[in-house]
Enzyme design. Structure first.
Site, PDB file in Angstrom:
ATOM      1  N   ASP A  50       8.976  16.834  41.820  1.00 21.46           N
ATOM      2  CA  ASP A  50       7.523  16.864  42.023  1.00 21.46           C
ATOM      3  C   ASP A  50       7.010  18.294  41.876  1.00 21.46           C
ATOM      4  OD1 ASP A  50       5.091  15.287  43.340  1.00 21.46           O
ATOM      5  OD2 ASP A  50       5.156  17.266  44.263  1.00 21.46           O
ATOM      6  N   TYR A  55       1.161  24.921  41.520  1.00 19.66           N
ATOM      7  CA  TYR A  55       2.360  25.568  42.074  1.00 19.66           C
ATOM      8  C   TYR A  55       2.847  26.724  41.181  1.00 19.66           C
ATOM      9  CZ  TYR A  55       2.666  21.162  44.735  1.00 19.66           C
ATOM     10  OH  TYR A  55       2.407  20.053  45.509  1.00 19.66           O
ATOM     11  N   LYS A  84       0.680  17.538  38.550  1.00 21.17           N
ATOM     12  CA  LYS A  84      -0.652  17.198  39.079  1.00 21.17           C
ATOM     13  C   LYS A  84      -1.719  18.010  38.383  1.00 21.17           C
ATOM     14  CE  LYS A  84       1.712  16.662  43.465  1.00 21.17           C
ATOM     15  NZ  LYS A  84       2.669  17.758  43.570  1.00 21.17           N
ATOM     16  N   HIS A 115      -4.860  16.027  42.087  1.00 18.59           N
ATOM     17  CA  HIS A 115      -4.371  16.740  43.275  1.00 18.59           C
ATOM     18  C   HIS A 115      -5.290  16.538  44.490  1.00 18.59           C
ATOM     19  CE1 HIS A 115      -1.292  20.123  44.023  1.00 18.59           C
ATOM     20  NE2 HIS A 115      -1.538  19.491  45.142  1.00 18.59           N
TER      21      HIS A 115
HETATM   22  N1  NAP Z   1      -0.196  16.588  46.790  1.00 17.23           N
HETATM   23  C1  NAP Z   1      -0.355  17.563  47.647  1.00 17.23           C
HETATM   24  O1  NAP Z   1      -1.489  17.985  47.956  1.00 17.23           O
HETATM   25  C2  NAP Z   1       0.876  18.155  48.279  1.00 17.23           C
HETATM   26  C3  NAP Z   1       0.727  19.004  49.379  1.00 17.23           C
HETATM   27  C4  NAP Z   1       1.876  19.521  49.954  1.00 17.23           C
HETATM   28  C5  NAP Z   1       3.126  19.204  49.452  1.00 17.23           C
HETATM   29  N2  NAP Z   1       3.249  18.413  48.342  1.00 17.23           N
HETATM   30  C6  NAP Z   1       4.578  18.104  47.757  1.00 17.23           C
HETATM   31  O2  NAP Z   1       5.470  17.720  48.793  1.00 17.23           O
HETATM   32  C7  NAP Z   1       6.563  18.628  48.843  1.00 17.23           C
HETATM   33  C8  NAP Z   1       7.093  18.779  50.261  1.00 17.23           C
HETATM   34  O3  NAP Z   1       6.118  19.266  51.143  1.00 17.23           O
HETATM   35  P1  NAP Z   1       6.129  20.769  51.724  1.00 17.23           P
HETATM   36  O4  NAP Z   1       6.682  21.678  50.702  1.00 17.23           O
HETATM   37  O5  NAP Z   1       4.763  21.021  52.240  1.00 17.23           O
HETATM   38  O6  NAP Z   1       7.062  20.739  52.997  1.00 17.23           O
HETATM   39  P2  NAP Z   1       8.380  20.009  53.585  1.00 17.23           P
HETATM   40  O7  NAP Z   1       9.203  19.423  52.504  1.00 17.23           O
HETATM   41  O8  NAP Z   1       7.920  19.155  54.695  1.00 17.23           O
HETATM   42  O9  NAP Z   1       9.118  21.266  54.244  1.00 17.23           O
HETATM   43  C9  NAP Z   1       9.553  22.361  53.480  1.00 17.23           C
HETATM   44  C10 NAP Z   1      10.140  23.400  54.461  1.00 17.23           C
HETATM   45  O10 NAP Z   1      11.255  22.834  55.150  1.00 17.23           O
HETATM   46  C11 NAP Z   1      12.408  23.641  54.944  1.00 17.23           C
HETATM   47  N3  NAP Z   1      13.544  22.703  54.825  1.00 17.23           N
HETATM   48  C12 NAP Z   1      13.795  21.844  53.808  1.00 17.23           C
HETATM   49  N4  NAP Z   1      14.874  21.102  54.059  1.00 17.23           N
HETATM   50  C13 NAP Z   1      15.346  21.502  55.253  1.00 17.23           C
HETATM   51  C14 NAP Z   1      16.451  21.120  56.040  1.00 17.23           C
HETATM   52  N5  NAP Z   1      17.296  20.157  55.632  1.00 17.23           N
HETATM   53  N6  NAP Z   1      16.631  21.727  57.252  1.00 17.23           N
HETATM   54  C15 NAP Z   1      15.778  22.694  57.673  1.00 17.23           C
HETATM   55  N7  NAP Z   1      14.706  23.110  56.961  1.00 17.23           N
HETATM   56  C16 NAP Z   1      14.488  22.511  55.767  1.00 17.23           C
HETATM   57  C17 NAP Z   1      12.132  24.417  53.666  1.00 17.23           C
HETATM   58  O11 NAP Z   1      12.829  25.648  53.667  1.00 17.23           O
HETATM   59  P3  NAP Z   1      13.678  26.225  52.397  1.00 17.23           P
HETATM   60  O12 NAP Z   1      12.943  25.915  51.143  1.00 17.23           O
HETATM   61  O13 NAP Z   1      13.720  27.682  52.711  1.00 17.23           O
HETATM   62  O14 NAP Z   1      15.020  25.560  52.468  1.00 17.23           O
HETATM   63  C18 NAP Z   1      10.626  24.640  53.786  1.00 17.23           C
HETATM   64  O15 NAP Z   1      10.342  25.734  54.632  1.00 17.23           O
HETATM   65  C19 NAP Z   1       5.971  19.913  48.235  1.00 17.23           C
HETATM   66  O16 NAP Z   1       6.953  20.853  47.891  1.00 17.23           O
HETATM   67  C20 NAP Z   1       5.204  19.333  47.087  1.00 17.23           C
HETATM   68  O17 NAP Z   1       6.064  18.986  46.025  1.00 17.23           O
HETATM   69  C21 NAP Z   1       2.138  17.852  47.783  1.00 17.23           C
END
Ligand code: NAP
Length: 316
Positions: A50, A55, A84, A115
Site C-alpha cells: 500500500d 507518501y 492513492k 485519499h
Molecule cells: N488512507 C489513509 O489516509 C491512510 C492513513 C494512514 C495510514 N495509511 C496506510 O496504512 C498503513 C499503516 O498505518 P500507519 O503507518 O499509520 O501505522 P501502523 O501500521 O498502525 O503503525 C506503524 C508504527 O508501528 C511500528 N510497528 C510496526 N510493526 C510493529 C511491531 N510488530 N511491533 C512494534 N512496533 C511496530 C512501526 O515502526 P517501524 O516502522 O519503525 O518498525 C511504526 O512506528 C500506512 O503505512 C499506510 O500505508 C493510510
C-alpha cells in the site's frame, strides 16, 4: 494456550478480483527504507503493498516490486499494488494515475484509492495549505467527492487500474456512492480502524454491501501505542504471541484487510505471522473502545472530513 497459525487469505472483491488480507503499509517510510521494507516483505511472502502519491515513495515501491519480479518466479498478477490519488489531483485523475504509474514503473495498479472525500486546489503543490496551516479544499458545492469518483471510474476501462475505492469515508458517504446510478460501487474503502476506533457500524455496513474494508493504522500509527493496551497485552500473553500479532489478527478476524507499516525486518516478518483468535477474544478486543476511543490521524481541514455527511453536493 498454543496459537493456531492463520495464513494470509484472498478476499473476493465485488468486481471479481481478489485482494490479500495483509499488506505492507509504507507511509512515512523514507525512499531507501521503503525499498528495503518492500523487498523484505515480498521475500517474506507479502503480496500486497500500500502506497500513495503523498507518501513520496512510489519510486522506491516500484523499484523493489520490479527487482523482486525479476529475481523470483512470482508474476505481476500475483501481486496487489495500491496507490492513492491526492486531493489536489482529483480534477484530473488520468494525468495523476499516469504519473503514479510512471513513478512505479508499472502498467497498471490493482487498486486506485481517493485519499480523501474532498478535493483540494490544484497548482499549489502536493498538500496546498492556507496561512493557518489548513489544507486548501475546494467547496464540495463546486466539486464534490462524488464528482471526483465519477472521473476516477473511467480509469478502469482505460486499463490503468483494476479497482477503485475511497479512503477516510463514512457510512452516509458510501451510501451516496452506492445509490448514485451512474457510479460503480467502490471495491474497497480504507479507513482508520483499530481497537480504539473499531468502526463497527462501517465494517458491518460494508460487509452487508459487499465492499471490502481496509484497516489503516492498525497499531495506532507511529510508535504503535496500541501495543501497550492492557487487554491487547493480556491476550498476547494468553496465546504466547506479540501484542502486534494480536492487534493484526483481530483485524483479519473481523474480515477486514489490514495494512501494518514497518521498516524493521523482524517486525515485517512478525506482522504477517497471524493467528486465529477465539470469538470471545475478538469480542473482548472489539469492546476496548468503550473504555478508550481515539482517532490518531486527523489532517487539518476546515471541514469535518471524517464524520460529516454534509460535504457532498446533492444530486441535481
Ligand atoms: N488512507 C489513509 O489516509 C491512510 C492513513 C494512514 C495510514 N495509511 C496506510 O496504512 C498503513 C499503516 O498505518 P500507519 O503507518 O499509520 O501505522 P501502523 O501500521 O498502525 O503503525 C506503524 C508504527 O508501528 C511500528 N510497528 C510496526 N510493526 C510493529 C511491531 N510488530 N511491533 C512494534 N512496533 C511496530 C512501526 O515502526 P517501524 O516502522 O519503525 O518498525 C511504526 O512506528 C500506512 O503505512 C499506510 O500505508 C493510510
Amino acid at each position: 494456550m498454543p496459537a493456531k497459525h492463520k495464513s494470509v487469505e484472498l478476499l473476493k472483491l465485488n468486481n471479481g478480483f481478489s485482494i490479500p488480507n495483509v499488506a505492507l503499509g509504507t507511509w512515512k517510510a523514507s525512499p531507501d527504507d521503503c525499498y528495503n521494507a518492500v523487498m523484505t516483505a515480498l521475500k517474506t511472502g507479502y503480496r500486497h503493498i500500500d502506497t500513495a502519491r503523498i507518501y513520496r515513495n512510489e519510486v522506491s515501491v516500484g523499484r523493489a516490486v520490479n527487482d523482486f519480479l525479476r529475481q523470483s518466479d512470482v508474476k505481476r498478477e500475483d501481486l496487489f499494488i495500491t496507490t492513492k490519488i491526492s486531493p489536489y489531483e482529483f480534477q484530473d485523475p488520468e494525468n495523476a494515475i499516469l504519473a503514479s504509474l510512471e513513478r512505479l514503473q508499472l502498467d497498471y495498479v490493482d487498486l486506485y484509492l481517493m485519499h480523501h472525500c474532498v478535493a483540494e486546489v490544484t497548482g499549489e503543490g502536493i498538500t496546498p495549505r492556507d496561512e493557518n496551516g489548513y489544507r486548501k479544499h475546494i467547496s464540495p458545492e463546486v466539486f464534490s467527492y462524488v464528482d471526483a469518483y465519477r472521473l476516477l471510474q473511467k480509469l478502469i476501462n482505460k486499463g490503468y487500474t483494476r479497482s477503485i475505492g475511497i479512503c477516510n469515508i463514512n457510512v452516509p458517504k458510501i451510501q451516496r456512492l452506492l445509490e448514485t446510478k451512474d457510479l460503480i460501487p467502490p471495491a474497497v474503502v480504507q479507513c482508520e480502524i483499530h481497537p480504539y476506533l473499531p468502526q463497527h457500524e462501517l465494517v458491518e455496513f460494508c460487509k452487508a454491501n459487499n465492499v471490502v474494508v481496509e484497516a489503516y493504522s492498525p497499531l495506532g500509527s507511529t510508535g504503535a501505542p496500541l501495543l501497550h493496551d492492557p487487554v491487547i497485552v493480556e491476550v498476547a500473553q494468553k496465546y504466547g504471541v506479540t501484542p502486534a500479532c494480536v492487534a493484526l489478527s483481530w483485524a483479519v478476524a473481523r474480515g477486514t484487510v489490514v495494512l501494518p507499516k514497518s521498516t524493521t525486518a523482524e517486525r515485517i516478518k512478525d506482522n504477517i505471522s497471524l493467528i486465529e483468535l477465539d470469538d470471545s477474544d475478538v469480542s473482548l478486543i472489539g469492546n476496548i473502545y468503550k473504555r478508550m476511543t481515539k482517532r490518531y490521524l486527523e489532517s487539518k481541514w476546515k471541514i469535518n472530513v471524517y464524520e460529516s455527511d454534509a460535504d457532498f453536493r446533492p444530486p441535481t
